[in-house]
Design a protein around this motif. Sequence first.
Motif, PDB file in Angstrom:
ATOM      1  N   ASP A  34      23.788  18.397  66.270  1.00  0.00           N
ATOM      2  CA  ASP A  34      24.929  17.476  66.311  1.00  0.00           C
ATOM      3  C   ASP A  34      24.822  16.368  65.265  1.00  0.00           C
ATOM      4  OD1 ASP A  34      26.261  18.850  68.304  1.00  0.00           O
ATOM      5  OD2 ASP A  34      25.343  17.681  69.924  1.00  0.00           O
ATOM      6  N   GLU A  35      23.618  15.962  64.965  1.00  0.00           N
ATOM      7  CA  GLU A  35      23.427  14.907  63.968  1.00  0.00           C
ATOM      8  C   GLU A  35      24.030  15.327  62.622  1.00  0.00           C
ATOM      9  OE1 GLU A  35      22.401  11.161  62.749  1.00  0.00           O
ATOM     10  OE2 GLU A  35      22.014  11.894  64.771  1.00  0.00           O
ATOM     11  N   ILE A  36      23.888  16.599  62.274  1.00  0.00           N
ATOM     12  CA  ILE A  36      24.470  17.113  61.029  1.00  0.00           C
ATOM     13  C   ILE A  36      25.940  17.459  61.229  1.00  0.00           C
ATOM     14  CG2 ILE A  36      24.349  18.943  59.277  1.00  0.00           C
ATOM     15  CD1 ILE A  36      21.995  16.908  59.233  1.00  0.00           C
ATOM     16  N   TRP A  37      26.236  18.155  62.303  1.00  0.00           N
ATOM     17  CA  TRP A  37      27.579  18.653  62.541  1.00  0.00           C
ATOM     18  C   TRP A  37      28.603  17.527  62.675  1.00  0.00           C
ATOM     19  CZ3 TRP A  37      27.980  23.320  66.374  1.00  0.00           C
ATOM     20  CH2 TRP A  37      28.984  24.196  65.945  1.00  0.00           C
ATOM     21  N   ASP A  38      28.216  16.404  63.266  1.00  0.00           N
ATOM     22  CA  ASP A  38      29.144  15.289  63.438  1.00  0.00           C
ATOM     23  C   ASP A  38      29.637  14.729  62.099  1.00  0.00           C
ATOM     24  OD1 ASP A  38      28.986  15.545  66.156  1.00  0.00           O
ATOM     25  OD2 ASP A  38      27.824  13.717  66.488  1.00  0.00           O
ATOM     26  N   GLU A  39      28.822  14.852  61.079  1.00  0.00           N
ATOM     27  CA  GLU A  39      29.209  14.351  59.760  1.00  0.00           C
ATOM     28  C   GLU A  39      29.838  15.425  58.886  1.00  0.00           C
ATOM     29  OE1 GLU A  39      26.093  12.127  57.875  1.00  0.00           O
ATOM     30  OE2 GLU A  39      25.677  10.999  59.704  1.00  0.00           O
ATOM     31  N   HIS A  40      29.738  16.680  59.318  1.00  0.00           N
ATOM     32  CA  HIS A  40      30.260  17.804  58.523  1.00  0.00           C
ATOM     33  C   HIS A  40      31.014  18.761  59.432  1.00  0.00           C
ATOM     34  CE1 HIS A  40      27.923  16.367  55.112  1.00  0.00           C
ATOM     35  NE2 HIS A  40      26.937  16.172  55.972  1.00  0.00           N
ATOM     36  N   ARG A  41      32.109  18.286  59.958  1.00  0.00           N
ATOM     37  CA  ARG A  41      32.907  19.031  60.948  1.00  0.00           C
ATOM     38  C   ARG A  41      33.453  20.357  60.416  1.00  0.00           C
ATOM     39  NH1 ARG A  41      32.146  18.139  66.070  1.00  0.00           N
ATOM     40  NH2 ARG A  41      32.037  15.947  66.549  1.00  0.00           N
ATOM     41  N   LEU A  42      33.616  20.485  59.112  1.00  0.00           N
ATOM     42  CA  LEU A  42      34.171  21.719  58.556  1.00  0.00           C
ATOM     43  C   LEU A  42      33.133  22.842  58.448  1.00  0.00           C
ATOM     44  CD1 LEU A  42      36.498  20.241  55.790  1.00  0.00           C
ATOM     45  CD2 LEU A  42      37.096  20.949  58.124  1.00  0.00           C
ATOM     46  N   PHE A  43      31.861  22.501  58.603  1.00  0.00           N
ATOM     47  CA  PHE A  43      30.816  23.528  58.588  1.00  0.00           C
ATOM     48  C   PHE A  43      30.850  24.290  59.903  1.00  0.00           C
ATOM     49  CE2 PHE A  43      27.580  21.024  55.746  1.00  0.00           C
ATOM     50  CZ  PHE A  43      28.481  21.046  54.702  1.00  0.00           C
ATOM     51  N   ASN A  44      30.640  25.600  59.833  1.00  0.00           N
ATOM     52  CA  ASN A  44      30.475  26.343  61.083  1.00  0.00           C
ATOM     53  C   ASN A  44      29.007  26.246  61.509  1.00  0.00           C
ATOM     54  OD1 ASN A  44      28.966  28.340  59.708  1.00  0.00           O
ATOM     55  ND2 ASN A  44      30.804  29.538  59.283  1.00  0.00           N
ATOM     56  N   GLU A  45      28.715  26.712  62.719  1.00  0.00           N
ATOM     57  CA  GLU A  45      27.352  26.562  63.245  1.00  0.00           C
ATOM     58  C   GLU A  45      26.325  27.278  62.378  1.00  0.00           C
ATOM     59  OE1 GLU A  45      24.662  27.266  67.261  1.00  0.00           O
ATOM     60  OE2 GLU A  45      26.825  27.589  67.380  1.00  0.00           O
ATOM     61  N   THR A  46      26.697  28.435  61.855  1.00  0.00           N
ATOM     62  CA  THR A  46      25.765  29.184  61.008  1.00  0.00           C
ATOM     63  C   THR A  46      25.387  28.380  59.767  1.00  0.00           C
ATOM     64  OG1 THR A  46      26.673  31.269  61.788  1.00  0.00           O
ATOM     65  CG2 THR A  46      25.433  31.344  59.733  1.00  0.00           C
ATOM     66  N   LYS A  47      26.375  27.761  59.150  1.00  0.00           N
ATOM     67  CA  LYS A  47      26.103  26.974  57.943  1.00  0.00           C
ATOM     68  C   LYS A  47      25.207  25.782  58.264  1.00  0.00           C
ATOM     69  CE  LYS A  47      28.397  25.184  53.874  1.00  0.00           C
ATOM     70  NZ  LYS A  47      29.651  25.173  53.127  1.00  0.00           N
ATOM     71  N   VAL A  48      25.482  25.093  59.371  1.00  0.00           N
ATOM     72  CA  VAL A  48      24.647  23.948  59.761  1.00  0.00           C
ATOM     73  C   VAL A  48      23.220  24.419  60.036  1.00  0.00           C
ATOM     74  CG1 VAL A  48      24.278  22.145  61.503  1.00  0.00           C
ATOM     75  CG2 VAL A  48      26.582  22.617  60.671  1.00  0.00           C
ATOM     76  N   ARG A  49      23.090  25.521  60.757  1.00  0.00           N
ATOM     77  CA  ARG A  49      21.746  26.028  61.072  1.00  0.00           C
ATOM     78  C   ARG A  49      21.014  26.472  59.804  1.00  0.00           C
ATOM     79  NH1 ARG A  49      21.234  27.481  67.022  1.00  0.00           N
ATOM     80  NH2 ARG A  49      19.350  28.559  66.384  1.00  0.00           N
ATOM     81  N   ASN A  50      21.736  27.044  58.844  1.00  0.00           N
ATOM     82  CA  ASN A  50      21.109  27.440  57.580  1.00  0.00           C
ATOM     83  C   ASN A  50      20.569  26.223  56.826  1.00  0.00           C
ATOM     84  OD1 ASN A  50      21.510  30.188  57.931  1.00  0.00           O
ATOM     85  ND2 ASN A  50      23.419  30.218  56.777  1.00  0.00           N
ATOM     86  N   TYR A  51      21.361  25.154  56.788  1.00  0.00           N
ATOM     87  CA  TYR A  51      20.869  23.927  56.146  1.00  0.00           C
ATOM     88  C   TYR A  51      19.664  23.377  56.903  1.00  0.00           C
ATOM     89  CZ  TYR A  51      24.731  23.426  52.840  1.00  0.00           C
ATOM     90  OH  TYR A  51      25.607  23.599  51.803  1.00  0.00           O
ATOM     91  N   LEU A  52      19.732  23.360  58.223  1.00  0.00           N
ATOM     92  CA  LEU A  52      18.610  22.865  59.015  1.00  0.00           C
ATOM     93  C   LEU A  52      17.352  23.699  58.789  1.00  0.00           C
ATOM     94  CD1 LEU A  52      20.493  21.927  62.295  1.00  0.00           C
ATOM     95  CD2 LEU A  52      19.226  20.343  60.820  1.00  0.00           C
ATOM     96  N   SER A  53      17.524  25.001  58.609  1.00  0.00           N
ATOM     97  CA  SER A  53      16.353  25.865  58.399  1.00  0.00           C
ATOM     98  C   SER A  53      15.671  25.564  57.068  1.00  0.00           C
ATOM     99  CB  SER A  53      16.731  27.335  58.502  1.00  0.00           C
ATOM    100  OG  SER A  53      17.458  27.753  57.372  1.00  0.00           O
ATOM    101  N   LEU A  54      16.432  25.103  56.072  1.00  0.00           N
ATOM    102  CA  LEU A  54      15.821  24.715  54.797  1.00  0.00           C
ATOM    103  C   LEU A  54      14.828  23.577  54.979  1.00  0.00           C
ATOM    104  CD1 LEU A  54      18.940  24.771  52.433  1.00  0.00           C
ATOM    105  CD2 LEU A  54      17.089  26.450  52.535  1.00  0.00           C
ATOM    106  N   PHE A  55      15.055  22.761  56.007  1.00  0.00           N
ATOM    107  CA  PHE A  55      14.160  21.651  56.315  1.00  0.00           C
ATOM    108  C   PHE A  55      13.307  21.956  57.555  1.00  0.00           C
ATOM    109  CE2 PHE A  55      16.770  19.757  53.204  1.00  0.00           C
ATOM    110  CZ  PHE A  55      16.052  18.715  52.656  1.00  0.00           C
ATOM    111  N   LEU A  56      13.154  23.233  57.809  1.00  0.00           N
ATOM    112  CA  LEU A  56      12.219  23.771  58.801  1.00  0.00           C
ATOM    113  C   LEU A  56      12.616  23.500  60.255  1.00  0.00           C
ATOM    114  CD1 LEU A  56       8.919  22.931  56.891  1.00  0.00           C
ATOM    115  CD2 LEU A  56      10.350  24.975  56.684  1.00  0.00           C
ATOM    116  N   PHE A  57      13.902  23.304  60.521  1.00  0.00           N
ATOM    117  CA  PHE A  57      14.412  23.253  61.893  1.00  0.00           C
ATOM    118  C   PHE A  57      14.969  24.641  62.203  1.00  0.00           C
ATOM    119  CE2 PHE A  57      14.798  18.749  60.686  1.00  0.00           C
ATOM    120  CZ  PHE A  57      14.171  18.154  61.759  1.00  0.00           C
TER     121      PHE A  57
END
Length: 189
Positions: A34-57
């Motif tokens: 949610d910390e990422i998604w709240d600022e990037h509402r146009l991203f779908n969950e897959t895109k947010v998770r892909n970005y998070l995985s780059l930083f090892l989440f």
Amino acid sequence: ISADSGSFEFGANVKTAYFDQSLESLKGSKTVLDEIWDEHRLFNETKVRNYLSLFLFRGDDVFKNVDDLSGGEKAKLCLLKLMLSGANVLLLDEPTNHLDIPSREALENALEDFEGTIIAVSHDRYFINKLAKNIIRINPDGFEKFNGNYDSYCEAVLSEPVKKAAIKEDKPNLYKIRKERMAQINRLS
């Protein structure tokens, strides 16, 4: 913080983002996702998770509450937010504090791909050596700019006293001169 003296002005197309080593920009009641998604509402969950995985989440890590994150995890999340901010100038205050080696490598990889300007204050010599293209040493009388990474900086700083000593002495103790200069560099770093 307002300037003590002088002034500065950013260019018309400059958008800055600041990484604060105290990590105060996170809201504790949210999940990582949610910390990422709240600022990037146009991203779908897959895109947010892909970005998070780059930083090892990865996996269930994205559902952790921000309050429950370690200092390193909070730093990674802040850095990801910074990278997604659209800024073309990143101001980084000790960005590798709290990070383990895999997290540092993830950060370095992300910053190597960044196309804007990075201004970093860091005591992490490996980080500086890997990313820096210019080193600015701040002195009481102003500053000096050195082209290249940290190794280039050390070579430039060390070579001058060695050259001066070679002129003064027939057989200078190069080891002693280098050690003294490295001690001086360490005091300035």
